[in-house]
Scaffold this motif. Structure first.
Motif, PDB file in Angstrom:
ATOM      1  N   GLY A  54     -27.185 -15.199  36.401  1.00 12.45           N
ATOM      2  CA  GLY A  54     -27.675 -14.091  37.224  1.00 12.45           C
ATOM      3  C   GLY A  54     -28.854 -13.361  36.586  1.00 12.45           C
ATOM      4  O   GLY A  54     -29.156 -12.221  36.928  1.00 12.45           O
ATOM      5  N   LEU A  55     -29.534 -14.031  35.659  1.00 10.97           N
ATOM      6  CA  LEU A  55     -30.726 -13.419  35.046  1.00 10.97           C
ATOM      7  C   LEU A  55     -31.938 -13.598  35.954  1.00 10.97           C
ATOM      8  O   LEU A  55     -32.937 -12.905  35.822  1.00 10.97           O
ATOM      9  CB  LEU A  55     -31.021 -14.080  33.685  1.00 10.97           C
ATOM     10  CG  LEU A  55     -30.105 -13.679  32.535  1.00 10.97           C
ATOM     11  CD1 LEU A  55     -30.203 -14.691  31.397  1.00 10.97           C
ATOM     12  CD2 LEU A  55     -30.448 -12.282  32.031  1.00 10.97           C
ATOM     13  N   GLU A  75     -29.512  -6.285  41.030  1.00  6.85           N
ATOM     14  CA  GLU A  75     -29.660  -6.475  39.586  1.00  6.85           C
ATOM     15  C   GLU A  75     -28.531  -5.803  38.797  1.00  6.85           C
ATOM     16  O   GLU A  75     -27.993  -6.378  37.841  1.00  6.85           O
ATOM     17  CB  GLU A  75     -31.021  -5.915  39.164  1.00  6.85           C
ATOM     18  CG  GLU A  75     -31.479  -6.506  37.868  1.00  6.85           C
ATOM     19  CD  GLU A  75     -32.883  -6.060  37.502  1.00  6.85           C
ATOM     20  OE1 GLU A  75     -33.638  -5.645  38.403  1.00  6.85           O
ATOM     21  OE2 GLU A  75     -33.188  -6.102  36.304  1.00  6.85           O
ATOM     22  N   VAL A  76     -28.159  -4.602  39.200  1.00  7.23           N
ATOM     23  CA  VAL A  76     -27.151  -3.838  38.455  1.00  7.23           C
ATOM     24  C   VAL A  76     -25.808  -4.579  38.481  1.00  7.23           C
ATOM     25  O   VAL A  76     -25.154  -4.750  37.450  1.00  7.23           O
ATOM     26  CB  VAL A  76     -26.995  -2.425  39.076  1.00  7.23           C
ATOM     27  CG1 VAL A  76     -25.822  -1.689  38.455  1.00  7.23           C
ATOM     28  CG2 VAL A  76     -28.290  -1.639  38.907  1.00  7.23           C
ATOM     29  N   LYS A  77     -25.432  -5.056  39.665  1.00  6.03           N
ATOM     30  CA  LYS A  77     -24.145  -5.760  39.778  1.00  6.03           C
ATOM     31  C   LYS A  77     -24.182  -7.096  39.023  1.00  6.03           C
ATOM     32  O   LYS A  77     -23.180  -7.523  38.455  1.00  6.03           O
ATOM     33  CB  LYS A  77     -23.775  -5.971  41.240  1.00  6.03           C
ATOM     34  CG  LYS A  77     -23.340  -4.667  41.889  1.00  6.03           C
ATOM     35  CD  LYS A  77     -22.605  -4.888  43.185  1.00  6.03           C
ATOM     36  CE  LYS A  77     -22.037  -3.560  43.663  1.00  6.03           C
ATOM     37  NZ  LYS A  77     -21.895  -3.483  45.105  1.00  6.03           N
ATOM     38  N   ARG A  78     -25.348  -7.730  39.047  1.00  2.00           N
ATOM     39  CA  ARG A  78     -25.466  -8.995  38.300  1.00  2.00           C
ATOM     40  C   ARG A  78     -25.364  -8.739  36.788  1.00  2.00           C
ATOM     41  O   ARG A  78     -24.752  -9.508  36.061  1.00  2.00           O
ATOM     42  CB  ARG A  78     -26.783  -9.702  38.636  1.00  2.00           C
ATOM     43  CG  ARG A  78     -26.689 -10.506  39.939  1.00  2.00           C
ATOM     44  CD  ARG A  78     -27.940 -11.304  40.197  1.00  2.00           C
ATOM     45  NE  ARG A  78     -29.005 -10.458  40.712  1.00  2.00           N
ATOM     46  CZ  ARG A  78     -30.203 -10.343  40.181  1.00  2.00           C
ATOM     47  NH1 ARG A  78     -30.536 -11.044  39.106  1.00  2.00           N
ATOM     48  NH2 ARG A  78     -31.098  -9.541  40.704  1.00  2.00           N
ATOM     49  N   ARG A  82     -22.498 -10.361  34.489  1.00  2.00           N
ATOM     50  CA  ARG A  82     -22.839 -11.153  33.289  1.00  2.00           C
ATOM     51  C   ARG A  82     -22.117 -10.602  32.057  1.00  2.00           C
ATOM     52  O   ARG A  82     -21.580 -11.356  31.244  1.00  2.00           O
ATOM     53  CB  ARG A  82     -24.357 -11.152  33.087  1.00  2.00           C
ATOM     54  CG  ARG A  82     -24.822 -12.058  31.973  1.00  2.00           C
ATOM     55  CD  ARG A  82     -26.306 -12.307  32.042  1.00  2.00           C
ATOM     56  NE  ARG A  82     -27.066 -11.085  32.086  1.00  2.00           N
ATOM     57  CZ  ARG A  82     -27.644 -10.569  33.155  1.00  2.00           C
ATOM     58  NH1 ARG A  82     -27.595 -11.184  34.307  1.00  2.00           N
ATOM     59  NH2 ARG A  82     -28.303  -9.432  33.088  1.00  2.00           N
ATOM     60  N   ALA A  83     -22.097  -9.267  31.931  1.00  2.00           N
ATOM     61  CA  ALA A  83     -21.452  -8.650  30.766  1.00  2.00           C
ATOM     62  C   ALA A  83     -19.977  -9.025  30.706  1.00  2.00           C
ATOM     63  O   ALA A  83     -19.420  -9.254  29.637  1.00  2.00           O
ATOM     64  CB  ALA A  83     -21.612  -7.138  30.830  1.00  2.00           C
ATOM     65  N   LYS A  84     -19.363  -9.124  31.861  1.00  2.00           N
ATOM     66  CA  LYS A  84     -17.924  -9.394  31.902  1.00  2.00           C
ATOM     67  C   LYS A  84     -17.611 -10.900  31.799  1.00  2.00           C
ATOM     68  O   LYS A  84     -16.700 -11.283  31.079  1.00  2.00           O
ATOM     69  CB  LYS A  84     -17.366  -8.852  33.233  1.00  2.00           C
ATOM     70  CG  LYS A  84     -15.892  -9.037  33.418  1.00  2.00           C
ATOM     71  CD  LYS A  84     -15.415  -8.288  34.664  1.00  2.00           C
ATOM     72  CE  LYS A  84     -14.040  -8.746  35.084  1.00  2.00           C
ATOM     73  NZ  LYS A  84     -14.038 -10.048  35.750  1.00  2.00           N
TER      74      LYS A  84
END
Ligand code: ADP
Length: 227
Positions: A54-55, A75-78, A82-84
């Motif tokens: 999702g980058l 972008e925020v949700k992606r 990604r962090a999770k």
């Protein structure tokens, strides 16, 4: 977690010309699968990993990762997804220079589902053969040591998927074999899906499932054919 790619296209406009970098009609990866991808430089392998993480958003098609349609997320949700869910091992490691090896690994757990767990980070660094490098800054470590820190940082948050872009590119043959074994074992234990891009025969052949990128990506195959 599964990955399903459908009618994916990534295109760039370059000086009035439309460049198709990725054209993947369909690709499905099952939960817990371990796959190596090999193919020529410039054929779009890193671009595909960026799309799965999702980058980068594709121009066309669907990208479903861990049940999420990434093309529908802003972008925020992606970033949160990604962090999770994703452990990304970058070619250039992306370690934070102002933090020690241990702190870099602990940072890998920030924003993940796992609470920062100092002992888990220490244990992973030890497994990577870095017992005596915990308090070293990236500039005080060899390239190979930095790469092993980056691998520990990706593993420590117990992601659903590990995406590894040439993760052993800077390692000597002695460490390459053992790092791949550790990476595969950790993913197996955690039920984590592993996709690894590599040009090294030793790495590629360690995987039962090997993807030849030229067969997956129609854009590059067509370009090669036309050349
Ligand atoms: P690989 O990982 O297989 O070496 P990459 O995914 O890094 O390949 O790059 C694939 C192609 O995409 C390269 O030819 C590169 O020049 C091109 N590319 C990447 N980013 C851009 C961009 N912003 N504009 C135009 N072309 C790009």
């Amino acid at each position: 977690m599964t990955i399903t790619i459908d009618h994916l296209k990534v295109e760039y406009h370059n000086g009035g010309e439309l460049l198709t970098i990725l054209d993947i009609p369909f690709w499905h990866v099952k939960k817990g699968e371990q796959i190596s991808i090999s193919g020529p430089s410039g054929s779009g392998k890193s671009t595909l990993l960026h799309i799965i993480a999702g980058l980068l958003q594709p121009n066309k098609g669907s990208v479903q990762v861990c049940g999420q349609e990434l093309t529908q997320l802003g972008e925020v949700k992606r970033d949160r997804f990604r962090a999770k869910s994703i452990g990304y091992i970058f070619q250039n490691f992306n370690l934070l220079q102002g933090f020690t090896a241990l702190e870099n690994v602990l940072l890998g757990m920030t924003f993940s589902a796992e609470k920062p767990h100092r002992q888990a980070a220490i244990d992973l660094l030890k497994e990577m053969g870095l017992d005596n490098r915990l308090k070293h800054y990236p500039s005080q470590m060899s390239i190979g040591e930095q790469q092993r820190v980056a691998i520990a940082r990706a593993l420590v948050k117990k992601p659903d998927i590990i995406l590894a872009d040439e993760p052993t590119g800077s390692l000597d043959p002695l460490h390459t074999g053992s790092v791949i074994v550790k990476l595969r074992q950790a993913c197996e234990e955690q039920g984590c899906t592993l996709i690894i891009v590599s040009h090294e025969k030793e790495v590629v052949s360690a995987f039962e499932k090997q993807v030849c990128f030229l067969e997956l990506n129609r854009a590059f195959a067509e370009k090669e054919g036309a050349a």
